[in-house]
Design a protein around this motif. Sequence first.
Motif, PDB file in Angstrom:
ATOM      1  N   ALA A 247       0.823  -1.206   0.000  1.00  0.00           N
ATOM      2  CA  ALA A 247       0.000   0.000   0.000  1.00  0.00           C
ATOM      3  C   ALA A 247       0.856   1.256   0.000  1.00  0.00           C
ATOM      4  N   LEU A 248       1.923   1.260   0.787  1.00  0.00           N
ATOM      5  CA  LEU A 248       2.810   2.425   0.808  1.00  0.00           C
ATOM      6  C   LEU A 248       3.549   2.594  -0.506  1.00  0.00           C
ATOM      7  N   LEU A 249       3.971   1.476  -1.089  1.00  0.00           N
ATOM      8  CA  LEU A 249       4.749   1.544  -2.327  1.00  0.00           C
ATOM      9  C   LEU A 249       3.889   1.773  -3.557  1.00  0.00           C
ATOM     10  N   SER A 250       2.589   1.562  -3.423  1.00  0.00           N
ATOM     11  CA  SER A 250       1.660   1.628  -4.570  1.00  0.00           C
ATOM     12  C   SER A 250       2.061   0.640  -5.665  1.00  0.00           C
ATOM     13  N   ARG A 251       2.575  -0.494  -5.225  1.00  0.00           N
ATOM     14  CA  ARG A 251       2.945  -1.583  -6.136  1.00  0.00           C
ATOM     15  C   ARG A 251       3.171  -2.824  -5.283  1.00  0.00           C
ATOM     16  N   PRO A 252       3.208  -3.998  -5.894  1.00  0.00           N
ATOM     17  CA  PRO A 252       3.531  -5.193  -5.101  1.00  0.00           C
ATOM     18  C   PRO A 252       4.951  -5.103  -4.534  1.00  0.00           C
ATOM     19  N   ALA A 253       5.114  -5.605  -3.337  1.00  0.00           N
ATOM     20  CA  ALA A 253       6.452  -5.671  -2.758  1.00  0.00           C
ATOM     21  C   ALA A 253       7.328  -6.623  -3.582  1.00  0.00           C
ATOM     22  N   THR A 254       8.609  -6.341  -3.614  1.00  0.00           N
ATOM     23  CA  THR A 254       9.555  -7.220  -4.316  1.00  0.00           C
ATOM     24  C   THR A 254       9.586  -8.587  -3.644  1.00  0.00           C
ATOM     25  N   HIS A 255       9.470  -9.640  -4.440  1.00  0.00           N
ATOM     26  CA  HIS A 255       9.539 -10.972  -3.834  1.00  0.00           C
ATOM     27  C   HIS A 255      10.948 -11.192  -3.283  1.00  0.00           C
ATOM     28  N   PRO A 256      11.056 -11.692  -2.057  1.00  0.00           N
ATOM     29  CA  PRO A 256      12.371 -11.729  -1.410  1.00  0.00           C
ATOM     30  C   PRO A 256      13.259 -12.894  -1.812  1.00  0.00           C
ATOM     31  N   LEU A 257      12.753 -13.877  -2.543  1.00  0.00           N
ATOM     32  CA  LEU A 257      13.511 -15.103  -2.760  1.00  0.00           C
ATOM     33  C   LEU A 257      14.818 -14.865  -3.512  1.00  0.00           C
ATOM     34  N   ALA A 258      14.764 -14.132  -4.617  1.00  0.00           N
ATOM     35  CA  ALA A 258      15.976 -13.919  -5.412  1.00  0.00           C
ATOM     36  C   ALA A 258      17.018 -13.140  -4.622  1.00  0.00           C
ATOM     37  N   THR A 259      16.568 -12.184  -3.815  1.00  0.00           N
ATOM     38  CA  THR A 259      17.509 -11.399  -3.011  1.00  0.00           C
ATOM     39  C   THR A 259      18.188 -12.272  -1.974  1.00  0.00           C
ATOM     40  N   ALA A 260      17.411 -13.110  -1.283  1.00  0.00           N
ATOM     41  CA  ALA A 260      17.996 -14.001  -0.279  1.00  0.00           C
ATOM     42  C   ALA A 260      18.992 -14.966  -0.926  1.00  0.00           C
ATOM     43  N   ALA A 261      18.642 -15.487  -2.083  1.00  0.00           N
ATOM     44  CA  ALA A 261      19.538 -16.426  -2.766  1.00  0.00           C
ATOM     45  C   ALA A 261      20.814 -15.739  -3.228  1.00  0.00           C
ATOM     46  N   ALA A 262      20.701 -14.507  -3.706  1.00  0.00           N
ATOM     47  CA  ALA A 262      21.892 -13.781  -4.162  1.00  0.00           C
ATOM     48  C   ALA A 262      22.863 -13.548  -3.008  1.00  0.00           C
ATOM     49  N   VAL A 263      22.334 -13.208  -1.838  1.00  0.00           N
ATOM     50  CA  VAL A 263      23.216 -12.987  -0.687  1.00  0.00           C
ATOM     51  C   VAL A 263      23.833 -14.310  -0.236  1.00  0.00           C
ATOM     52  N   ALA A 264      23.048 -15.373  -0.222  1.00  0.00           N
ATOM     53  CA  ALA A 264      23.596 -16.677   0.140  1.00  0.00           C
ATOM     54  C   ALA A 264      24.737 -17.073  -0.792  1.00  0.00           C
ATOM     55  N   THR A 265      24.566 -16.797  -2.068  1.00  0.00           N
ATOM     56  CA  THR A 265      25.624 -17.080  -3.035  1.00  0.00           C
ATOM     57  C   THR A 265      26.870 -16.254  -2.750  1.00  0.00           C
ATOM     58  N   ALA A 266      26.658 -14.993  -2.399  1.00  0.00           N
ATOM     59  CA  ALA A 266      27.788 -14.102  -2.156  1.00  0.00           C
ATOM     60  C   ALA A 266      28.609 -14.515  -0.955  1.00  0.00           C
ATOM     61  N   VAL A 267      27.978 -15.154   0.031  1.00  0.00           N
ATOM     62  CA  VAL A 267      28.729 -15.538   1.239  1.00  0.00           C
ATOM     63  C   VAL A 267      29.240 -16.979   1.150  1.00  0.00           C
ATOM     64  N   ARG A 268      29.026 -17.640   0.030  1.00  0.00           N
ATOM     65  CA  ARG A 268      29.508 -19.020  -0.114  1.00  0.00           C
ATOM     66  C   ARG A 268      31.037 -19.028  -0.125  1.00  0.00           C
ATOM     67  N   PRO A 269      31.644 -19.845   0.715  1.00  0.00           N
ATOM     68  CA  PRO A 269      33.121 -19.910   0.724  1.00  0.00           C
ATOM     69  C   PRO A 269      33.655 -20.361  -0.624  1.00  0.00           C
ATOM     70  N   ARG A 270      34.712 -19.733  -1.030  1.00  0.00           N
ATOM     71  CA  ARG A 270      35.334 -20.130  -2.287  1.00  0.00           C
ATOM     72  C   ARG A 270      36.226 -21.337  -2.074  1.00  0.00           C
ATOM     73  N   VAL A 271      36.150 -22.251  -3.035  1.00  0.00           N
ATOM     74  CA  VAL A 271      36.985 -23.458  -2.979  1.00  0.00           C
ATOM     75  C   VAL A 271      38.328 -23.148  -3.623  1.00  0.00           C
ATOM     76  N   VAL A 272      39.382 -23.341  -2.849  1.00  0.00           N
ATOM     77  CA  VAL A 272      40.727 -23.083  -3.352  1.00  0.00           C
ATOM     78  C   VAL A 272      41.278 -24.367  -3.955  1.00  0.00           C
ATOM     79  N   ALA A 273      41.627 -24.306  -5.230  1.00  0.00           N
ATOM     80  CA  ALA A 273      42.124 -25.507  -5.923  1.00  0.00           C
ATOM     81  C   ALA A 273      43.509 -25.880  -5.428  1.00  0.00           C
TER      82      ALA A 273
END
Length: 273
Positions: A247-273
């Motif tokens: 109601a405040l935004l006058s549009r649907p809220a952004t679905h949070p799934l992609a944002t949560a997944a992007a952050v999870a990906t960003a904090v994934r430890p890198r595998v050192v070969a």
Amino acid sequence: MILVTGANGNLGAAALAALRARGAAATGGSRTPGEGTRRLDFDDRASLDLTGVATLVLVSAGYAEDDQVVARHAAVLDAAVRDGVRHVVYTSLTSAGDHLGFALAHRATERLLHTSGLPYTVLRNGLYAELFGALLTWADDGVESAFGDGALAAVTRADLAEAAAVVAADPEPHAGRVYDLVGAPITAADVAGELGVVHRTIGLGEYRRRLLDEAAGLLPFQPPMMASIATAVRHGFLGDGGPDLAALLSRPATHPLATAAAVATAVRPRVVA
């Protein structure tokens, strides 16, 4: 003029940018100010000069024990009364969050607002989608959490910043209102599915042990706060959505799934070969 506190933090910076994008006369305040922002140190009352501020966006000064957070907010509200601020917009915590270990400072600040005599609007923000993604732990070929099958009505930080800007840009219609700003419910399994990996549940005792024994750099008050998030999600206290944000935004809220997944990906430890 509108002033946003915590302007060097993620939410404060985003709210200030959203206000400026709307053409509002807005500035920021921070204990470490940059160009075009004021020095505002909540622990230094002499720095709390709100002269010329019509609307104050008070971004919660968390990351401290409750007594310190409440004292900081009280000092800012005292300055707002003294300097003639005409409206305060406070970023609080979702109503469903009363079970969380950091709710008290928010509710105490809301009480201070009620008794201050200042016109105000309370934005009871849901937990960030970014936080939900960051709290997933990578292990082998998947992610682990203590969330179980519980859902979180997560909300993106950008949506919360935009909502704050909407209210602050024209506060009068929102005077005395308390908005619950939550998003669509998502589970840890949903995020894992978005990432194409499995989700494994760990017990709350094991989660607390990891926080206490293995999580470097946490301040003493943080492990119980994080454990309270896990148990509240796990047992279904934070999963209900609501209409206020859209109601405040006058549009649907952004679905949070992609944002949560992007952050999870960003904090994934890198595998050192």
